[in-house]
Write an enzyme that holds these catalytic residues in place. Structure first.
Site, PDB file in Angstrom:
ATOM      1  N   GLY A 146       2.918   3.194   3.981  1.00 52.95           N
ATOM      2  CA  GLY A 146       1.760   3.995   3.812  1.00 52.95           C
ATOM      3  C   GLY A 146       0.961   3.890   4.774  1.00 52.95           C
ATOM      4  O   GLY A 146       0.611   2.781   5.276  1.00 52.95           O
ATOM      5  N   GLY A 147      -0.387   4.101   4.601  1.00 55.20           N
ATOM      6  CA  GLY A 147      -1.510   3.862   4.971  1.00 55.20           C
ATOM      7  C   GLY A 147      -1.730   2.471   5.167  1.00 55.20           C
ATOM      8  O   GLY A 147      -2.745   2.009   5.876  1.00 55.20           O
ATOM      9  N   LYS A 160       6.239  -4.844  -2.176  1.00 52.69           N
ATOM     10  CA  LYS A 160       5.054  -4.400  -1.334  1.00 52.69           C
ATOM     11  C   LYS A 160       4.102  -4.930  -1.269  1.00 52.69           C
ATOM     12  O   LYS A 160       3.712  -6.149  -1.759  1.00 52.69           O
ATOM     13  CB  LYS A 160       4.304  -2.574  -2.577  1.00 52.69           C
ATOM     14  CG  LYS A 160       3.691  -1.965  -2.029  1.00 52.69           C
ATOM     15  CD  LYS A 160       2.840  -1.499  -2.757  1.00 52.69           C
ATOM     16  CE  LYS A 160       1.811  -0.280  -2.717  1.00 52.69           C
ATOM     17  NZ  LYS A 160       1.552   0.892  -3.656  1.00 52.69           N
ATOM     18  N   ALA A 198      -0.087  -0.013   2.966  1.00 56.65           N
ATOM     19  CA  ALA A 198       1.124  -0.844   2.686  1.00 56.65           C
ATOM     20  C   ALA A 198       1.910  -0.606   3.563  1.00 56.65           C
ATOM     21  O   ALA A 198       2.288   0.612   3.758  1.00 56.65           O
ATOM     22  CB  ALA A 198       0.502  -0.707   0.849  1.00 56.65           C
ATOM     23  N   VAL A 216       6.455  -1.110   2.449  1.00 53.47           N
ATOM     24  CA  VAL A 216       7.324  -1.637   1.628  1.00 53.47           C
ATOM     25  C   VAL A 216       8.586  -2.071   2.140  1.00 53.47           C
ATOM     26  O   VAL A 216       9.615  -0.600   2.588  1.00 53.47           O
ATOM     27  CB  VAL A 216       7.831  -0.653   0.620  1.00 53.47           C
ATOM     28  CG1 VAL A 216       8.776  -0.973  -0.642  1.00 53.47           C
ATOM     29  CG2 VAL A 216       6.440   0.528  -0.483  1.00 53.47           C
ATOM     30  N   ASP A 231      -0.885  10.713  -8.159  1.00 49.39           N
ATOM     31  CA  ASP A 231      -0.741  10.758  -6.688  1.00 49.39           C
ATOM     32  C   ASP A 231       0.859  11.548  -6.796  1.00 49.39           C
ATOM     33  O   ASP A 231       1.942  10.383  -6.342  1.00 49.39           O
ATOM     34  CB  ASP A 231      -1.063   9.558  -6.121  1.00 49.39           C
ATOM     35  CG  ASP A 231      -1.068   9.580  -4.672  1.00 49.39           C
ATOM     36  OD1 ASP A 231      -1.461  10.881  -4.431  1.00 49.39           O
ATOM     37  OD2 ASP A 231      -0.365   9.194  -3.931  1.00 49.39           O
TER      38      ASP A 231
END
Length: 231
Positions: A72-73, A92, A75, A77, A204
């Protein structure tokens, strides 16, 4: 400048979304999308290029990294092997770069760890370990074998399988499929309710953050911006 940092975060999130979708943009196109921050975007692009060319780590603490699961922006995984307990985990950790190792990013990871530590429900991706100090803070979480609801929906639209009995291998176009979808949504809602009962609000919930496990059941992911009732 907080505005510049915010633009950089939005830019990196866009880059990772573009890569996941197979979209390609030039550096100039990205700079056009962030007017007033062209110099910062150029620096971030250079950092990304260096990161892409850098050798990938093979381990972190007592975890052997196997393959990247998602990014993601803020982090990334990885599927990793816990060499002490010999089990797969979802590891993560914060993306590289001084912006992402700031106190604010570490605090966000801390909040996620604290939120997950409150939860014990099969519909929530639980946490095994949090190591938040050192050069590379990380969370070790339950590894859920399956695919995200977003991936399943995209597959159902692009490559429908009308003969499949699996959830959403084809769009719900008859009573039996509709009932399976309703049951799936109910299970996800019950997992969210359990989180709310524990004082945690996800904030989210979207198809990308709902896994469909090997048994076709929902598992909530990514409590990175969750809030607890004592905040």
């Amino acid at each position: 400048d907080p505005r510049e940092d915010a633009a950089a975060c939005d830019f990196l999130a866009m880059v990772h979304e573009d890569r996941a979708a197979g979209r390609k943009r030039t550096g100039a196109e990205y700079q056009t999308l962030f007017p007033g921050f062209e110099e910062r975007i150029a620096r971030e692009l250079a950092d990304l290029e260096r990161e892409d060319q850098a050798p990938r780590p093979s381990s972190l603490a007592h975890y052997e990294l196997v393959r990247e699961l998602g990014r993601g922006g803020q982090a990334v995984v990885w599927l990793a092997l816990d060499t002490r307990l010999h089990r797969p985990v979802a590891l993560k950790f914060l993306a590289h770069g001084p912006l992402f190792l700031s106190a604010a990013r570490r605090e966000r990871l801390q909040r996620e760890a604290e939120a997950l530590a409150r939860l014990d429900h099969p519909g929530v991706c639980g946490i095994y370990e949090a190591r938040l100090d050192g050069e590379q803070p990380f969370l070790a979480m339950r590894y859920v074998l399956g695919e995200t609801l977003a991936e399943r929906l995209r597959s159902a639209r692009e490559r429908p399988d009308p003969d499949s009995q699996d959830l959403l291998r084809s769009l719900p176009d008859n009573a039996a499929r509709i009932e399976r979808v309703i049951a799936f949504v109910e299970e996800a809602a019950r997992a969210l309710h359990a989180a709310h009962e524990a004082g945690v609000v996800h904030r989210d919930v979207k198809p990308q953050n709902v896994m469909i496990d090997a048994d076709g059941r929902p598992v909530l992911l990514d409590f990175g911006i969750a809030r607890t009732d004592d905040e």
